[in-house]
Write an enzyme that holds these catalytic residues in place. Structure first.
Site, mmCIF file in Angstrom:
data_model
loop_
_atom_site.group_PDB
_atom_site.id
_atom_site.type_symbol
_atom_site.label_atom_id
_atom_site.label_comp_id
_atom_site.label_asym_id
_atom_site.label_seq_id
_atom_site.Cartn_x
_atom_site.Cartn_y
_atom_site.Cartn_z
ATOM 1 N N GLY A 134 -2.803 -6.189 2.615
ATOM 2 C CA GLY A 134 -4.177 -6.511 2.817
ATOM 3 C C GLY A 134 -4.466 -7.329 4.157
ATOM 4 N N GLY A 158 -5.186 1.082 6.227
ATOM 5 C CA GLY A 158 -3.897 1.527 6.031
ATOM 6 C C GLY A 158 -3.529 2.650 6.928
ATOM 7 C CG ASP A 159 -5.581 6.204 6.752
ATOM 8 O OD1 ASP A 159 -4.478 6.132 5.745
ATOM 9 O OD2 ASP A 159 -6.738 6.703 6.348
#
Length: 320
Positions: free
Chosen positions: A230, A259-260
């Protein structure tokens, strides 16, 4: 080209409201629609980095038609810069079911996003066979493949393991980004890289220590593990070493596609054969830049350039 697989594509709908409060009526100030699902978001970031991509998976119904129309006309993300732009080719497989929607509600007062994800359409056996035929053909031209996101109803839980084995047979490296039992089964097929977040890694291994859990995931079959932490950055464990990367500063915004974007950074580093620490730095910088973009699949180019120059990468003792 880089192939991204999104078996459970989505039409991403983002609402912006001045302040999100339970049990009240909200006036929406802005609505955006984008072709979504993790692999499609990854492809858009890859295209902005200059890589040609092909997207495959399933699409159907009115929602799917809107998704394909948006995908055909979309400008590659990261607008306003002069870097080379790659292409996105649609190789999605039509199905009888209707593509799901994902609804994101952005609170302008806090910058927080509330996400609502529909389950997705049922995929039939003939539709799956059509996909597998196309997947085999696409692998012949692929330099790498990303297998991303949840599985729609009707698709076996061991599907990602099957797709990884097919890619191995074709000599194509794989990146797996999923969770739960599909992640557990997929790791056993020995993907080149997996990218769980800390909670997904703990669920897989039972360990809440990211470094220990990442090493355990490698013993279970993953050749390398990039664990997303994160806002605290990312941990990378490979056969050659272990590194931790921290973003230069914490950024507020929409974390939905962070995240992508990190997956796109890892994939681009893989096909460009850059050293592991540099891949990790790129992934963390892109993740930070995606937080500052209004919707998933985009990133702020100025934030990316600044973050990449300042990401701190430190080495851990060699991975077990």
């Amino acid at each position: 080209m880089i192939l991204t697989v999104t078996l459970n594509t989505a039409l991403d709908v983002t609402y912006r409201v001045p302040e999100l409060r339970p049990h009240t009526t909200h006036r929406v100030t802005e609505v955006t629609e984008r072709p979504g699902g993790k692999g499609l978001n990854v492809a858009r970031v890859l295209a902005a980095l200059g890589h040609d991509t092909v997207v495959t998976g399933f699409v159907g119904g009115v929602t799917g038609a809107v998704l394909r129309q948006l995908l055909a006309g979309i400008a590659t993300p990261g607008g306003g810069h002069k870097a080379p732009r790659g292409t996105i080719t649609d190789a999605l497989v039509p199905i009888a079911g209707t593509t799901r929607r994902t609804i994101g509600v952005v609170d302008a007062a806090t910058g927080d996003t509330t996400q609502l994800n529909e389950p997705g359409p049922i995929v039939t056996t003939p539709e799956w066979s059509t996909f597998m035929d196309g997947y085999g053909r696409l692998l012949r031209e692929a330099s790498a493949v990303a297998l991303c996101g949840s599985l729609p109803p009707g698709v076996p839980v061991g599907t990602y393991a099957q797709l990884i084995r097919e890619a191995h047979a074709a000599g194509v490296p794989t990146l797996l980004d999923t969770s739960g039992e599909p992640l557990r089964r997929g790791i056993a097929a020995r993907p080149h890289l997996v990218k769980p977040n800390a909670d997904e890694l703990a669920g897989l291994t039972g360990s809440t220590d990211p470094l220990r859990a990442a090493r355990d995931a490698r013993r279970r079959g993953a050749r390398a593990v990039a664990a997303s932490l994160g806002p605290d950055g990312m941990l990378m464990v490979t056969a050659h070493g272990a590194w931790r990367a921290n973003p230069p500063r914490r950024l507020t915004g929409n974390p939905t596609g962070a995240g992508d974007a990190a997956v796109a950074g890892l994939l681009s580093g893989l096909v460009e054969e850059v050293p592991w620490p540099d891949r990790l730095a790129r992934a963390v910088a892109l993740s930070a830049a995606a937080v500052r973009a209004p919707v998933a699949g985009e990133f702020d180019r100025a934030v990316y350039d600044e973050a990449l120059a300042r990401v701190e990468v430190t080495e851990h003792p060699a991975a077990a």
